[in-house]
Motif scaffolding. Structure first.
Motif, mmCIF file in Angstrom:
data_model
loop_
_atom_site.group_PDB
_atom_site.id
_atom_site.type_symbol
_atom_site.label_atom_id
_atom_site.label_comp_id
_atom_site.label_asym_id
_atom_site.label_seq_id
_atom_site.Cartn_x
_atom_site.Cartn_y
_atom_site.Cartn_z
ATOM 1 N N TYR A 91 0.647 -1.208 0.127
ATOM 2 C CA TYR A 91 -0.153 0.004 0.179
ATOM 3 C C TYR A 91 0.656 1.336 -0.156
ATOM 4 O O TYR A 91 0.359 2.493 -0.462
ATOM 5 N N GLU A 92 2.043 1.184 0.449
ATOM 6 C CA GLU A 92 2.922 2.530 0.647
ATOM 7 C C GLU A 92 4.184 2.304 -0.325
ATOM 8 O O GLU A 92 5.118 3.282 -0.553
ATOM 9 N N GLY A 93 4.323 1.152 -0.472
ATOM 10 C CA GLY A 93 5.562 0.951 -1.730
ATOM 11 C C GLY A 93 6.919 0.820 -0.954
ATOM 12 O O GLY A 93 7.938 0.818 -1.521
ATOM 13 N N GLN A 94 6.921 0.953 0.613
ATOM 14 C CA GLN A 94 8.129 1.010 1.270
ATOM 15 C C GLN A 94 7.745 0.402 2.590
ATOM 16 O O GLN A 94 6.516 0.436 2.849
ATOM 17 N N ILE A 95 8.529 -0.384 3.505
ATOM 18 C CA ILE A 95 8.524 -0.923 4.729
ATOM 19 C C ILE A 95 9.130 0.259 5.757
ATOM 20 O O ILE A 95 10.285 0.411 5.897
ATOM 21 N N ARG A 96 8.120 1.091 6.267
ATOM 22 C CA ARG A 96 8.736 2.124 7.127
ATOM 23 C C ARG A 96 8.817 1.606 8.930
ATOM 24 O O ARG A 96 9.523 2.105 9.293
ATOM 25 N N PHE A 97 8.161 0.652 9.013
ATOM 26 C CA PHE A 97 7.930 0.086 10.525
ATOM 27 C C PHE A 97 8.177 -1.624 10.349
ATOM 28 O O PHE A 97 7.365 -2.220 10.283
ATOM 29 N N PRO A 98 9.578 -1.807 10.052
ATOM 30 C CA PRO A 98 9.824 -3.379 9.971
ATOM 31 C C PRO A 98 9.496 -4.086 11.343
ATOM 32 O O PRO A 98 9.324 -3.367 12.492
#
Length: 104
Positions: A91-98
């Motif tokens: 949904y965001e194209g990146q993992i900000r909170f692994p």
């Protein structure tokens, strides 16, 4: 390589919100989600349970307001993404909170 994935369940004591600190704390526990923890580059497959038990102090908590307990653990592929990580990527194209990484 592989990762050790540890999953928790968090409970919040809604009874503690109105507690004045006197006497017994009211008990009204509600599930509030959980967290995923990983140990990267995990190799000692014969000691998975022993490793999880040794890491419990870094993960679990239990007091009058909140509880976090381990509910599952397993070995996963090194490129495995948790449901939350995959959702962020989708949904965001990146993992900000692994998933939280634990040292072992």
């Amino acid at each position: 390589m592989a990762k050790l994935l540890i999953t928790t369940q968090v409970y919040e004591n809604y009874g503690a919100h109105d507690w004045d600190g006197v006497g017994e704390c009211p008990q009204y526990w509600k599930p509030k989600g959980g967290s995923d923890y990983v140990v990267k580059k995990f190799k000692d497959f014969s000691k998975v349970t022993e490793t999880v038990m040794a890491l419990r102090g870094q993960i679990e908590c239990d007091n009058q307001h909140i509880r976090e307990s381990i509910i599952d653990f397993r070995i996963v592929a090194d490129d495995y993404l948790t449901e939350f990580e995959q959702s962020q990527l989708d949904y965001e194209g990146q993992i900000r909170f692994p998933a939280k990484e634990l040292a072992w």
